[in-house]
Design an enzyme around this catalytic site. Structure first.
Site, mmCIF file in Angstrom:
data_model
loop_
_atom_site.group_PDB
_atom_site.id
_atom_site.type_symbol
_atom_site.label_atom_id
_atom_site.label_comp_id
_atom_site.label_asym_id
_atom_site.label_seq_id
_atom_site.Cartn_x
_atom_site.Cartn_y
_atom_site.Cartn_z
ATOM 1 N N HIS A 190 39.012 38.988 37.619
ATOM 2 C CA HIS A 190 39.339 37.806 36.804
ATOM 3 C C HIS A 190 40.640 38.016 36.004
ATOM 4 C CE1 HIS A 190 37.306 34.049 34.884
ATOM 5 N NE2 HIS A 190 38.629 33.928 34.890
ATOM 6 N N GLU A 203 29.880 38.066 36.238
ATOM 7 C CA GLU A 203 31.024 38.958 36.011
ATOM 8 C C GLU A 203 30.664 39.993 34.960
ATOM 9 O OE1 GLU A 203 34.538 36.596 35.320
ATOM 10 O OE2 GLU A 203 34.387 35.652 37.268
#
Ligand code: DGY
Length: 328
Positions: free
Chosen positions: A288, A269
């Site tokens: 997220h 990420e």
């Protein structure tokens, strides 16, 4: 008396920062992106407490650089970014933020189920591109959610809240978990336990992942698992990216082995702009944000502040991963 020194790795809700400054000498990393590891190594040298986020890698090396460190308070329910056994062996307590984000995260998992089933993101793009010419009997057909079968992989706090939402949609809810719930809980939630993941995968119209990232769940969903799913099935992931083998997911989506996916987490990420998943139409990828409501992120920050302060006072943080450090 000198106040303990703490480092907060990002700007969090002011309410929480105010609580921390009352008791400590606080420094906050001011940037939008996380402090680079090298910077963190410098910053922890003299601190007693660290308020970290899931983007901060807190490993043995970092703890070695922080000889005075007493408490690490992670503003997340997941703490796979922290080497907890190393913290425990050094007498460092680790706090986390369970509970406060459960329903917000479950809401978002359900939002992803609905968005993927009814092609909401694709339909919005279709409209904006000027492709909406008429009401079309075959335009943007999706999947029904009501009366479909939802397979929950993991029935912890968040999984249970997703199950409750699914009941409102008259879904059949089945679950797989290493630990089975009691018959009473299963009855109350209206869920059926499936002892084999493979059976759950082959029966589900939607598969939603709610497991922590631990060695046993790494790449829990890979090529073999996608092959077991229905060609009309949709995968939803709001847990941790590495629970899914992202390359295998790409292949399964591209080959239409499964219909679609909606994921809030990725293996690394942020996802790389060149990642092949971004070339596909049948996936929704969000950054997220499952716990990202104003109220919940404030509660998480306050809880993390409370854990930090308690740890600095030598108390067991109210939400602690390794209470044995202080109880011992
Ligand atoms: C967590 O807390 O672990 C979530 O992934 C972010 O809210």
């Amino acid at each position: 008396m000198t106040k303990p020194k703490v480092y907060v790795t990002r700007r969090i809700a002011q309410e929480a920062l105010d609580m921390i400054t009352q008791d400590t000498e606080m420094e906050v990393w001011p940037e939008e992106l996380p402090p680079p590891y090298e910077v963190l190594l410098e910053k922890v040298k003299n601190i007693d407490g660290l308020l970290s986020l899931l983007t901060d890698k807190i490993d043995a090396n970092l703890m070695n650089a922080a000889p005075k460190l007493k408490v690490i308070s992670n503003m997340a329910v997941g703490y796979d970014n922290i080497n907890v056994p190393e913290a425990t062996s050094r007498g460092i307590v680790v706090g986390y933020t369970p509970g406060v984000l459960t329903e917000t995260t479950a809401d978002f998992a359900f939002a992803l189920i609905m968005a993927a089933a009814r092609r909401v993101v694709e339909a919005d793009a279709y409209t904006r591109k000027g492709r909406w010419k008429t009401w079309g009997p075959m335009v943007m057909l999706g999947q029904d959610i009501h009366h479909a079968t939802l397979g929950l992989v993991g029935l912890g706090r968040i999984g249970m809240e997703v199950a409750k939402r699914a009941r409102g949609f008259n879904m059949k809810v089945i679950y797989f978990d290493a630990q089975r719930r009691s018959t009473q809980e299963e009855k109350e939630l209206g869920v059926e336990y499936i002892p084999e993941l493979s059976t759950l995968l082959s029966r589900s119209d939607f598969v939603s992942l709610h497991v922590p990232l631990i060695p046993q769940t790494h790449h829990l969903m890979g090529a073999k698992e996608f092959a077991l799913m229905k060609p009309t099935a949709i995968l939803v992931n709001t847990s941790r990216g590495p629970v899914v083998d992202q390359k295998a997911l790409y292949e399964a989506l591209k080959a239409k082995q499964i219909l679609a996916a909606a994921i809030d987490v990725t293996e690394t990420e942020p996802i790389s702009p060149g990642d092949p998943l971004l070339t596909l139409d049948n996936i929704i990828i969000t950054p997220h944000i499952a716990s990202a409501s104003v109220v919940t992120r404030t509660r998480m920050a306050v809880m993390a502040a409370e854990n930090l302060i308690a740890g600095l006072r030598g108390q067991v943080p109210p939400n602690c991963v390794n209470p044995e450090v202080i109880k011992a």
